[in-house]
Design a protein around this motif. Structure first.
Motif, PDB file in Angstrom:
ATOM      1  N   ALA A  46     -11.331 -88.806  14.958  1.00 14.51           N
ATOM      2  CA  ALA A  46     -12.731 -88.459  14.795  1.00 14.51           C
ATOM      3  C   ALA A  46     -12.977 -87.734  13.587  1.00 14.51           C
ATOM      4  O   ALA A  46     -13.822 -87.944  12.909  1.00 14.51           O
ATOM      5  CB  ALA A  46     -13.214 -87.715  16.106  1.00 14.51           C
ATOM      6  N   TYR A  47     -12.061 -86.686  13.239  1.00 11.61           N
ATOM      7  CA  TYR A  47     -12.093 -86.190  11.981  1.00 11.61           C
ATOM      8  C   TYR A  47     -12.015 -87.070  10.680  1.00 11.61           C
ATOM      9  O   TYR A  47     -12.570 -87.140   9.685  1.00 11.61           O
ATOM     10  CB  TYR A  47     -11.068 -85.106  11.673  1.00 11.61           C
ATOM     11  N   ALA A  48     -11.204 -88.048  10.798  1.00  8.37           N
ATOM     12  CA  ALA A  48     -10.797 -89.128   9.708  1.00  8.37           C
ATOM     13  C   ALA A  48     -12.219 -89.883   9.368  1.00  8.37           C
ATOM     14  O   ALA A  48     -12.571 -90.255   8.421  1.00  8.37           O
ATOM     15  CB  ALA A  48      -9.739 -89.874  10.024  1.00  8.37           C
ATOM     16  N   LYS A  49     -12.653 -90.328  10.785  1.00 10.75           N
ATOM     17  CA  LYS A  49     -13.880 -91.113  10.491  1.00 10.75           C
ATOM     18  C   LYS A  49     -15.000 -90.297   9.716  1.00 10.75           C
ATOM     19  O   LYS A  49     -15.825 -90.668   9.159  1.00 10.75           O
ATOM     20  CB  LYS A  49     -14.375 -91.607  12.058  1.00 10.75           C
TER      21      LYS A  49
ATOM     22  N   GLY B  90     -15.271 -92.404   6.586  1.00 14.56           N
ATOM     23  CA  GLY B  90     -15.842 -93.563   7.082  1.00 14.56           C
ATOM     24  C   GLY B  90     -15.177 -94.374   8.137  1.00 14.56           C
ATOM     25  O   GLY B  90     -14.253 -93.650   8.761  1.00 14.56           O
ATOM     26  N   ASP B  91     -15.722 -95.524   8.679  1.00 14.38           N
ATOM     27  CA  ASP B  91     -15.396 -96.151   9.758  1.00 14.38           C
ATOM     28  C   ASP B  91     -13.843 -96.695   9.798  1.00 14.38           C
ATOM     29  O   ASP B  91     -13.258 -96.707  10.467  1.00 14.38           O
ATOM     30  CB  ASP B  91     -16.139 -97.192  10.002  1.00 14.38           C
ATOM     31  N   TYR B  92     -13.672 -97.342   8.560  1.00 14.68           N
ATOM     32  CA  TYR B  92     -12.429 -98.177   8.587  1.00 14.68           C
ATOM     33  C   TYR B  92     -11.102 -97.162   8.479  1.00 14.68           C
ATOM     34  O   TYR B  92     -10.074 -97.442   9.189  1.00 14.68           O
ATOM     35  CB  TYR B  92     -12.339 -99.155   7.383  1.00 14.68           C
ATOM     36  N   PRO B  93     -11.112 -96.078   7.692  1.00 13.82           N
ATOM     37  CA  PRO B  93     -10.166 -94.895   7.489  1.00 13.82           C
ATOM     38  C   PRO B  93     -10.146 -94.322   9.123  1.00 13.82           C
ATOM     39  O   PRO B  93      -8.951 -93.886   9.536  1.00 13.82           O
ATOM     40  CB  PRO B  93     -10.662 -93.896   6.537  1.00 13.82           C
ATOM     41  N   GLY B  94     -11.224 -94.279   9.744  1.00 15.29           N
ATOM     42  CA  GLY B  94     -11.141 -93.580  11.042  1.00 15.29           C
ATOM     43  C   GLY B  94     -10.368 -94.315  11.997  1.00 15.29           C
ATOM     44  O   GLY B  94      -9.797 -93.974  12.806  1.00 15.29           O
TER      45      GLY B  94
ATOM     46  N   ILE C 103      -0.317 -90.707   8.126  1.00 17.35           N
ATOM     47  CA  ILE C 103      -1.644 -90.984   7.620  1.00 17.35           C
ATOM     48  C   ILE C 103      -2.703 -90.234   8.172  1.00 17.35           C
ATOM     49  O   ILE C 103      -3.765 -89.571   7.852  1.00 17.35           O
ATOM     50  CB  ILE C 103      -1.807 -92.391   7.522  1.00 17.35           C
ATOM     51  N   PRO C 104      -2.771 -90.296   9.550  1.00 21.99           N
ATOM     52  CA  PRO C 104      -3.694 -89.598  10.406  1.00 21.99           C
ATOM     53  C   PRO C 104      -3.492 -88.010  10.121  1.00 21.99           C
ATOM     54  O   PRO C 104      -4.637 -87.386  10.117  1.00 21.99           O
ATOM     55  CB  PRO C 104      -3.159 -89.844  12.177  1.00 21.99           C
TER      56      PRO C 104
END
Length: 474
Positions: free
Chosen positions: A76-79, A83-87, A366-367
């Motif tokens: 959720a933090y990544a999104k 953005g959506d795709y990295p999330g 990555i996460p």
């Protein structure tokens, strides 16, 4: 989420962290470190890993408190930040990496039994795979009965599995010989600089620290949001202390080269060398309890991450389905089908445990990097710091160090595991396309998303070529 689901206490959240971190890795640390370095390098490695993971734990704590609306924080933090795709990539990478980690548990369980029953071999024989398959589905149907019940079992198991580790440490401390520790101090006949020795241990430290985010993943079940951060830091401090002692004390008992040559789980072989055969049996029983408990924790985490991503429409909506007990049943089925397939694939692996360990770590980088970078975004912008503004400088420093540390881990892991990760990330992006089509939404919102996908596809092609030509051996 089903409204009848009972919330989790701070103790249960802490047990999720400790239970997730104490699994297969800690029982294999002596041989893994001894094969790479001596006590000096081990101390340097744990200082780097400990500091880096402490700052990452504090970033998780800070985000849990300042961004309470973001559940299942790892993706959720990544999104939110990128953005959506990295999330999506963060969610997928964390999920599939956790599935691979669960496979490593089954491999080590069967390898442990292989020391007493040769039919299990190194954990990847036909019999070992069949027995592991039965275990996978027994856990599956137990978890379907309810998350709260599984978390309660995990709390009991967590207490039980710490006991053999404490006994091991007590015996190692009693057998401590300073001359042996000094003999092993610089690694003996190991070649390479201290930096290279330390670098060789970094993926291992990532693997044993996985689980530090367990409370964050289950934040939606917390009775009090402040319990999430407290559980994360408490669990981190307890487990780090145990892992450092498990790594260092054996150097004062047995020559480094002998430890490096021991069968995994090396903790059992070490105790056998000191007290006799009963030591191997004692540790092996403790390992079985520990790994099965960790498997339970990670089965819960895997399903929750996939389900949370579906609830926020980052994964196909089918994975958001829950049964009458509030368990994300569709996500759990998908998780265990993947685990089953990977378990079967270990039959063709030369060293299944090491491969699963390193690939799990690589998929998690990555996460973790995106979480640290999002923490850096929040602190630099001053978001939410109208409350307790005096904490901003401290949190900024923690986020900077956590980001630098995760970038260093990508370098230390090596290009081979980056391209192996891409072999999974690239085809996994089909799930993202599926989810976007369900919503009737534009697939990519930013040009950078297309660039990321292109890089993943290219790296995946390189990875497949390297595997086919034997440059990477699995």
């Amino acid at each position: 989420m089903n409204s009848t689901v009972v919330k989790m206490t701070r103790a249960q959240l802490t047990a999720m962290v400790v239970g997730g971190m104490i699994g297969a890795g800690i029982f294999s640390l002596p041989r893994t470190f001894a094969g790479a370095t001596g006590p000096l390098g081990a101390v340097v490695a744990w200082l780097i890993a400990g500091l880096g993971m402490y700052t990452l734990a504090r970033v998780f704590q800070m985000l849990a408190e300042r961004k309470p609306a973001l559940d299942a924080g790892v993706f959720a933090y990544a999104k939110e930040g990128f953005g959506d795709y990295p999330g999506f990539l963060s969610a997928f990478g964390y999920w599939i990496g956790s599935c691979i980690g669960n496979v490593s548990y089954w491999v080590l369980i069967k390898s442990t039994l292989g020391a007493f029953f040769p039919v299990f071999g190194d954990g990847n024989t036909v019999v070992a795979i069949l027995v592991a398959s039965v275990g996978i589905w027994l856990f599956h149907f137990m978890i379907l009965r309810g998350v709260q019940q599984a978390a309660a079992i995990n709390k009991i198991v967590t207490i039980a599995k710490v006991i053999p580790i404490l006994v091991f440490l007590a015996i190692m401390a009693f057998a401590f010989k300073m001359d042996m520790f000094q003999f092993n101090f610089y690694g003996g006949d190991l070649t390479g600089s201290i930096f290279e020795q330390v670098r060789a241990t970094m993926l291992v430290t990532v693997f044993v620290f996985l689980g530090i985010e367990g409370a964050s993943v289950y934040s939606r079940y917390a009775k009090d949001r402040s319990d999430v951060g407290a559980a994360t830091v408490t669990g981190f401090l307890v487990v780090t202390t145990l892992m450092v002692l498990v790594t260092l004390l054996p150097y004062a008992v047995v020559p480094r080269a002998d430890i490096a040559a021991m069968r995994q789980p090396s903790m059992a072989a070490l105790l056998e060398a000191v007290v006799g055969h009963w030591g191997a049996v004692f540790v092996s029983v403790g390992l079985l309890v520990s790994v099965l408990g960790a498997y339970l924790t990670w089965s819960l985490i895997c399903a929750e991450v996939l389900s949370a991503a579906a609830r926020t429409r980052d994964m196909p909506k089918v994975f958001a389905r829950e049964n009458a007990n509030g368990v994300p049943s569709a996500a759990l089925w998908a998780t265990n089908i993947i685990i089953q397939l990977i378990v079967i694939s270990t039959y063709w692996s030369r060293d299944a445990f090491s491969l699963m360990l390193n690939l799990t770590s690589a998929m998690s980088l990555i996460p973790f990097l995106l979480v640290a970078a999002y923490g850096l975004q929040v602190t630099r912008r001053g978001e939410t710091y109208d409350v307790r503004p005096q904490e901003r400088n401290r949190d900024l420093i923690l986020a900077v160090v956590a980001t630098i540390y995760t970038v260093f881990l990508l370098y230390a892991g090596g290009i081979e595991f980056i391209v192996l990760s891409a072999v999974l990330y690239a085809p996994g992006s089909l799930l993202y396309l599926w989810a976007r089509r369900e919503q009737g939404a534009r697939v990519f919102n930013k040009p950078s998303d297309v660039v990321i996908l292109a890089l993943a596809v290219i790296a995946a092609a390189v990875g497949i070529y390297w595997i086919a030509t034997g440059y990477i051996q699995i």
